[in-house]
Design a protein around this motif. Sequence first.
Motif, PDB file in Angstrom:
ATOM      1  N   PHE A 112      95.696   8.507 -25.690  1.00 21.99           N
ATOM      2  CA  PHE A 112      96.826   8.552 -24.757  1.00 21.99           C
ATOM      3  C   PHE A 112      97.347   9.985 -24.621  1.00 21.99           C
ATOM      4  O   PHE A 112      97.559  10.482 -23.507  1.00 21.99           O
ATOM      5  N   LEU A 113      97.538  10.666 -25.745  1.00 20.36           N
ATOM      6  CA  LEU A 113      98.047  12.033 -25.701  1.00 20.36           C
ATOM      7  C   LEU A 113      97.063  12.984 -25.012  1.00 20.36           C
ATOM      8  O   LEU A 113      97.467  13.839 -24.218  1.00 20.36           O
ATOM      9  N   LEU A 114      95.789  12.860 -25.322  1.00 22.55           N
ATOM     10  CA  LEU A 114      94.783  13.709 -24.684  1.00 22.55           C
ATOM     11  C   LEU A 114      94.786  13.523 -23.169  1.00 22.55           C
ATOM     12  O   LEU A 114      94.719  14.493 -22.402  1.00 22.55           O
ATOM     13  N   LEU A 197     103.001   5.327 -29.035  1.00 23.11           N
ATOM     14  CA  LEU A 197     102.019   5.820 -28.073  1.00 23.11           C
ATOM     15  C   LEU A 197     101.013   4.742 -27.701  1.00 23.11           C
ATOM     16  O   LEU A 197     100.599   4.630 -26.536  1.00 23.11           O
ATOM     17  N   ALA A 198     100.592   3.937 -28.680  1.00 25.71           N
ATOM     18  CA  ALA A 198      99.670   2.831 -28.385  1.00 25.71           C
ATOM     19  C   ALA A 198     100.347   1.801 -27.482  1.00 25.71           C
ATOM     20  O   ALA A 198      99.717   1.238 -26.575  1.00 25.71           O
ATOM     21  N   ASP A 199     101.655   1.549 -27.714  1.00 24.91           N
ATOM     22  CA  ASP A 199     102.390   0.626 -26.837  1.00 24.91           C
ATOM     23  C   ASP A 199     102.484   1.190 -25.426  1.00 24.91           C
ATOM     24  O   ASP A 199     102.380   0.449 -24.435  1.00 24.91           O
ATOM     25  N   ALA A 200     102.688   2.504 -25.317  1.00 21.74           N
ATOM     26  CA  ALA A 200     102.740   3.132 -23.999  1.00 21.74           C
ATOM     27  C   ALA A 200     101.402   2.988 -23.281  1.00 21.74           C
ATOM     28  O   ALA A 200     101.357   2.764 -22.062  1.00 21.74           O
ATOM     29  N   ALA A 201     100.302   3.113 -24.024  1.00 20.47           N
ATOM     30  CA  ALA A 201      98.974   2.922 -23.426  1.00 20.47           C
ATOM     31  C   ALA A 201      98.823   1.496 -22.907  1.00 20.47           C
ATOM     32  O   ALA A 201      98.246   1.276 -21.828  1.00 20.47           O
ATOM     33  N   ARG A 203     101.215  -0.461 -21.806  1.00 17.61           N
ATOM     34  CA  ARG A 203     101.993  -0.585 -20.568  1.00 17.61           C
ATOM     35  C   ARG A 203     101.282   0.128 -19.415  1.00 17.61           C
ATOM     36  O   ARG A 203     101.314  -0.333 -18.271  1.00 17.61           O
ATOM     37  N   ALA A 204     100.625   1.241 -19.718  1.00 20.41           N
ATOM     38  CA  ALA A 204      99.858   1.937 -18.682  1.00 20.41           C
ATOM     39  C   ALA A 204      98.688   1.082 -18.203  1.00 20.41           C
ATOM     40  O   ALA A 204      98.314   1.125 -17.023  1.00 20.41           O
ATOM     41  N   GLN A 205      98.086   0.295 -19.112  1.00 20.29           N
ATOM     42  CA  GLN A 205      97.014  -0.609 -18.712  1.00 20.29           C
ATOM     43  C   GLN A 205      97.524  -1.631 -17.709  1.00 20.29           C
ATOM     44  O   GLN A 205      96.864  -1.926 -16.710  1.00 20.29           O
ATOM     45  N   ASP A 206      98.715  -2.193 -17.967  1.00 20.93           N
ATOM     46  CA  ASP A 206      99.310  -3.141 -17.022  1.00 20.93           C
ATOM     47  C   ASP A 206      99.561  -2.467 -15.679  1.00 20.93           C
ATOM     48  O   ASP A 206      99.283  -3.035 -14.614  1.00 20.93           O
ATOM     49  N   ALA A 207     100.116  -1.239 -15.722  1.00 18.29           N
ATOM     50  CA  ALA A 207     100.408  -0.518 -14.486  1.00 18.29           C
ATOM     51  C   ALA A 207      99.129  -0.227 -13.708  1.00 18.29           C
ATOM     52  O   ALA A 207      99.080  -0.391 -12.475  1.00 18.29           O
ATOM     53  N   ALA A 208      98.084   0.204 -14.407  1.00 18.14           N
ATOM     54  CA  ALA A 208      96.818   0.509 -13.739  1.00 18.14           C
ATOM     55  C   ALA A 208      96.221  -0.739 -13.094  1.00 18.14           C
ATOM     56  O   ALA A 208      95.688  -0.686 -11.979  1.00 18.14           O
ATOM     57  N   GLU A 209      96.321  -1.874 -13.786  1.00 22.84           N
ATOM     58  CA  GLU A 209      95.802  -3.126 -13.227  1.00 22.84           C
ATOM     59  C   GLU A 209      96.567  -3.520 -11.967  1.00 22.84           C
ATOM     60  O   GLU A 209      95.974  -3.965 -10.973  1.00 22.84           O
ATOM     61  N   CYS A 210      97.895  -3.366 -12.002  1.00 19.56           N
ATOM     62  CA  CYS A 210      98.705  -3.682 -10.828  1.00 19.56           C
ATOM     63  C   CYS A 210      98.388  -2.742  -9.662  1.00 19.56           C
ATOM     64  O   CYS A 210      98.322  -3.174  -8.504  1.00 19.56           O
ATOM     65  N   LEU A 211      98.184  -1.459  -9.948  1.00 21.27           N
ATOM     66  CA  LEU A 211      97.848  -0.499  -8.896  1.00 21.27           C
ATOM     67  C   LEU A 211      96.494  -0.825  -8.272  1.00 21.27           C
ATOM     68  O   LEU A 211      96.309  -0.678  -7.055  1.00 21.27           O
ATOM     69  N   GLU A 212      95.530  -1.255  -9.088  1.00 21.71           N
ATOM     70  CA  GLU A 212      94.224  -1.638  -8.553  1.00 21.71           C
ATOM     71  C   GLU A 212      94.347  -2.864  -7.650  1.00 21.71           C
ATOM     72  O   GLU A 212      93.715  -2.943  -6.590  1.00 21.71           O
ATOM     73  N   ALA A 213      95.175  -3.833  -8.069  1.00 21.05           N
ATOM     74  CA  ALA A 213      95.370  -5.034  -7.254  1.00 21.05           C
ATOM     75  C   ALA A 213      96.038  -4.679  -5.926  1.00 21.05           C
ATOM     76  O   ALA A 213      95.674  -5.202  -4.865  1.00 21.05           O
ATOM     77  N   LEU A 214      97.034  -3.783  -5.970  1.00 19.81           N
ATOM     78  CA  LEU A 214      97.703  -3.349  -4.744  1.00 19.81           C
ATOM     79  C   LEU A 214      96.724  -2.613  -3.833  1.00 19.81           C
ATOM     80  O   LEU A 214      96.720  -2.829  -2.610  1.00 19.81           O
ATOM     81  N   ALA A 215      95.885  -1.744  -4.416  1.00 19.58           N
ATOM     82  CA  ALA A 215      94.906  -1.010  -3.611  1.00 19.58           C
ATOM     83  C   ALA A 215      93.924  -1.966  -2.942  1.00 19.58           C
ATOM     84  O   ALA A 215      93.534  -1.759  -1.784  1.00 19.58           O
ATOM     85  N   ALA A 216      93.508  -3.009  -3.654  1.00 19.34           N
ATOM     86  CA  ALA A 216      92.578  -3.983  -3.069  1.00 19.34           C
ATOM     87  C   ALA A 216      93.212  -4.707  -1.888  1.00 19.34           C
ATOM     88  O   ALA A 216      92.562  -4.945  -0.861  1.00 19.34           O
ATOM     89  N   LEU A 217      94.499  -5.057  -2.016  1.00 22.07           N
ATOM     90  CA  LEU A 217      95.209  -5.708  -0.905  1.00 22.07           C
ATOM     91  C   LEU A 217      95.344  -4.760   0.280  1.00 22.07           C
ATOM     92  O   LEU A 217      95.117  -5.146   1.435  1.00 22.07           O
TER      93      LEU A 217
END
Length: 434
Positions: A112-114, A197-201, A203-217
């Motif tokens: 996550f930090l990298l 930091l692992a918890d933040a990762a 939450r980022a996974q959830d955000a990335a999944e939602c962004l992919e779903a929005l992009a597909a729509l």
Amino acid sequence: MALLHATWRAARDLAGQGAPVLPVHALHVHHGLSRFADDWRDHCARQCERWRAEGADLHFHVRHLGLRPQAGESLEALAREGRYRALAGMAREAGCRVVLLAHHRDDQAETFLLQALRGAGAAGLAAMPRAIERDGLRWLRPWLARPRAEIEAYVAAHRIPHVDDDSNADPRHARNRLRLQVMPSLREAFPQAPLALADAAARAQDAAECLEALAALDLEAVQAPDGPALQAAALAALSPARRRNLLRHWLTGQGLAVRASLLGRLAEELPLAGSGAAWPLDAGRLLRLHRGRLAPDMCGESSPEVRSGMPPDEIALAPWLPPGLSAGQALTLALPGWSGRLHLEPVGAGGLAWAELAVLVARPRRGGEQFQSHAAGVPRALKKQFQAAGVPAWLRDAPLLWRGERLVCVPALGVDAREQAPPGEAQWRPRWAG
């Protein structure tokens, strides 16, 4: 070694309770980078032999990479790509469906930090997924929520022989600098830093999944109905953030490099751009706006001479189809001599019959070809069909698909109406992307 030990013991215990015997395969990658690499391989092989003597249904496999990085090439990236390719190959050869990886919570925090230091977005900050389907395999990281200290305690409790890679102390590698110099100070100042930091990762996974779903729509609403291009007016109507998100999703899906600077330019310039506007992509390619449509130029110029090598006179598809291809399976083919990709996408109607794929050949456009776009229409010169459909000049040099002397498909236009499979039959629509 700890994960291997825990896995074969769990498989043995399950078998003792009446469950089917689950063979465990230890997959070892010999990178050829360390002078100790042969010793590590032999250590793993000997340990698997010892555990087999204790009742483990355990099989050892090794793959040698012999990496030779070129000047300026990232050794870490080269090793990672080679490692996962080798693991996938060994797993498939062994008949495995699941590959277990031993990454833990401290690894996730470092990743996550990298990614944050590299300026990554949500997809990068999501770091490593706990489970993912890739290369026809299911990859699992069962210890991603476990701290390294728990694994070290397990190793000590079971006296598991293991090897410490000496390269982990080399500060030339970014992850080592982070692990050795940054993380200790961060944990001292913030003891819960790895967990946070692992918890933040996560939450980022959830955000990335939602962004992919929005992009597909958004892609469904913006993509041209008769091809892979985007309708510029519909794209410009989106907010700049959604526009960038959709463009990232669309370009990545076509195997094109995506730069944040390009996405920023497109988001700002597209609403005001006129026909003929172009933006640079990778490897000399362009993203062009033509008649209200945005599409990647397959070679960076309209002339085929600028391509890296002329395409062959004819190439059969059959040798490039994967074994065991089944109906409904999407497919991407890289044809030798062509600077692009042929995508075969399952469709419900208007496509090419599945059984036809193995007999097709790809040929370059020569002139004089006839194509019928609609069942009620008549065959017309391919040039006229391109003009009527608004296909830009730089997309007209994609390979044409033939069965014998019959033209059956023009990727930029679709399948000839006389060659389309009956509704209900398994079928594909070929599409070309540069």
